[in-house]
Write an enzyme that holds these catalytic residues in place. Structure first.
Site, PDB file in Angstrom:
ATOM      1  N   GLY A  27       0.815  -1.210   0.000  1.00 56.87           N
ATOM      2  CA  GLY A  27       0.000   0.000   0.000  1.00 56.87           C
ATOM      3  C   GLY A  27       0.843   1.251   0.000  1.00 56.87           C
ATOM      4  O   GLY A  27       2.049   1.215   0.242  1.00 56.87           O
ATOM      5  N   VAL A  28       0.189   2.361  -0.285  1.00 54.72           N
ATOM      6  CA  VAL A  28       0.835   3.670  -0.248  1.00 54.72           C
ATOM      7  C   VAL A  28       0.093   4.504   0.789  1.00 54.72           C
ATOM      8  O   VAL A  28      -1.118   4.678   0.698  1.00 54.72           O
ATOM      9  CB  VAL A  28       0.774   4.371  -1.618  1.00 54.72           C
ATOM     10  N   ALA A  45       0.627   7.602   4.266  1.00 56.75           N
ATOM     11  CA  ALA A  45       1.308   8.834   4.672  1.00 56.75           C
ATOM     12  C   ALA A  45       2.794   8.598   4.902  1.00 56.75           C
ATOM     13  O   ALA A  45       3.592   9.522   4.825  1.00 56.75           O
ATOM     14  CB  ALA A  45       0.653   9.381   5.936  1.00 56.75           C
ATOM     15  N   TYR A  46       3.175   7.352   5.196  1.00 53.69           N
ATOM     16  CA  TYR A  46       4.574   7.053   5.490  1.00 53.69           C
ATOM     17  C   TYR A  46       5.340   6.554   4.271  1.00 53.69           C
ATOM     18  O   TYR A  46       6.445   6.053   4.397  1.00 53.69           O
ATOM     19  CB  TYR A  46       4.671   5.990   6.596  1.00 53.69           C
ATOM     20  N   ASP A  60       0.250   8.250  16.676  1.00 56.92           N
ATOM     21  CA  ASP A  60      -0.641   8.062  15.526  1.00 56.92           C
ATOM     22  C   ASP A  60      -1.304   6.685  15.564  1.00 56.92           C
ATOM     23  O   ASP A  60      -1.391   6.003  14.549  1.00 56.92           O
ATOM     24  CB  ASP A  60       0.141   8.257  14.226  1.00 56.92           C
TER      25      ASP A  60
END
Length: 303
Positions: A13-14, A16-17, A140
């Site tokens: 996956g893509v 925020a990190y 987070d």
């Protein structure tokens, strides 16, 4: 170590990190998760990684010696490419196939049994207590970075890397959710380990509800939804010098927790309220939450 030693299997996956890949270590046959993030170079003649990044990674590598079962292992770190301005750092983690979001979605109606939720919560809190004891604030926590193995073991991911991730997140056009953020973060006040316990409370409720507890679309909207449940806090609890004054919110009293999580018995509702306490100094810690009677009695036992 070079990342070329790993054979990419799939893009996970893509976020925020950055982009995450599932890869295989041909030497061991084990699967790993590769996360590549860009880090701005430090100052000085030599450039290279900033000392804050080096320290952050060093702390996480020291934690490896404990092999805590409820924390995702950071198996390796390597700088794979460098320009004058930034260095690409690849973090090699143990691979876990599903996160808590997927795990909850896969549970058939009416959702997870209460005893399963208690077991997940105990593991979640043990991992978090370990991080807090080592002075790591996650900052987070959300269902997407709480992993659950096929055997039901909970593992916390994406912790302790705030400085490494901050630059990458600024480059990535991903909206970071506010739904699990503590009031002091939403108000841009100072914060410490209690911010994580607020997130734990939101996730605890979500395990029963199978949908998020507070779904705001801005900091003020998120705070408004929080106060709709816990009531507007007293003036004494409101932090000083913050972005929003208490007077910006209309007065309201608290609602019963069971109005949003009807499945919770009385002691569970009490634990949830101790997690969702506005004043971070009065909020329950991971260590104390682990001692709470709700997590240690079987469903149906007398209160």
């Amino acid at each position: 170590m070079a990342t070329s030693r790993y054979e990419p299997v799939a893009e996970i996956g893509v976020g925020a990190y950055g982009t995450v890949y599932k890869a295989r270590d041909p030497h061991s046959g084990h699967f790993v998760a590769l996360k590549s993030v860009r880090v701005p170079n430090g100052g000085g003649a030599g450039g290279g990684l900033p000392i804050s990044t080096v320290r952050e990674v060093a702390l996480l590598r020291r934690l490896e010696a404990f092999e805590h079962p409820n924390v995702v292992r950071l198996m390796d770190v390597c700088a794979t490419a460098r320009t004058d301005r930034e260095t690409k750092v690849t973090l090699v983690f143990e691979h876990v196939d599903q996160d808590l979001r997927t795990y909850l979605d896969k549970a058939p109606p009416p959702g997870l049994p209460v005893e399963t939720i208690k077991d997940l919560m105990r593991q979640f809190l043990r991992g978090l207590d370990f991080l807090h004891a080592n002075c790591i604030v996650h900052r987070d926590l959300k269902p997407e970075n709480i992993l659950v193995t096929s055997g039901g073991t909970v593992k916390l991911a994406d912790f302790g890397l705030a400085r490494i991730y901050s630059y990458q997140m600024a480059l990535t056009p991903v909206v970071v959710t506010l739904w699990y953020r503590a009031p002091e973060v939403l108000l841009q006040s100072t914060y410490a380990t209690p911010v994580d316990m607020w997130s734990v409370g939101c996730i605890f409720a979500e395990m029963f509800r199978r949908k998020p507890l507070f779904c705001g679309n801005s900091e003020a909207d998120q705070l408004g939804k929080i106060f709709d449940l816990i009531g507007l806090p007293p003036e004494d609890d409101w932090p000083r010098d913050v972005s929003l004054p208490r007077g910006a919110f209309s007065p309201r009293g608290p609602r019963p927790v069971q109005s949003v999580v009807p499945e919770l018995e009385e002691s569970g509702a009490q634990l949830l309220l101790e997690m969702l306490t506005f004043n971070p100094h009065k909020r329950i810690s991971a260590f104390r939450a682990l001692q709470h009677s709700y997590l240690h009695k079987a469903e149906g036992d007398a209160e």
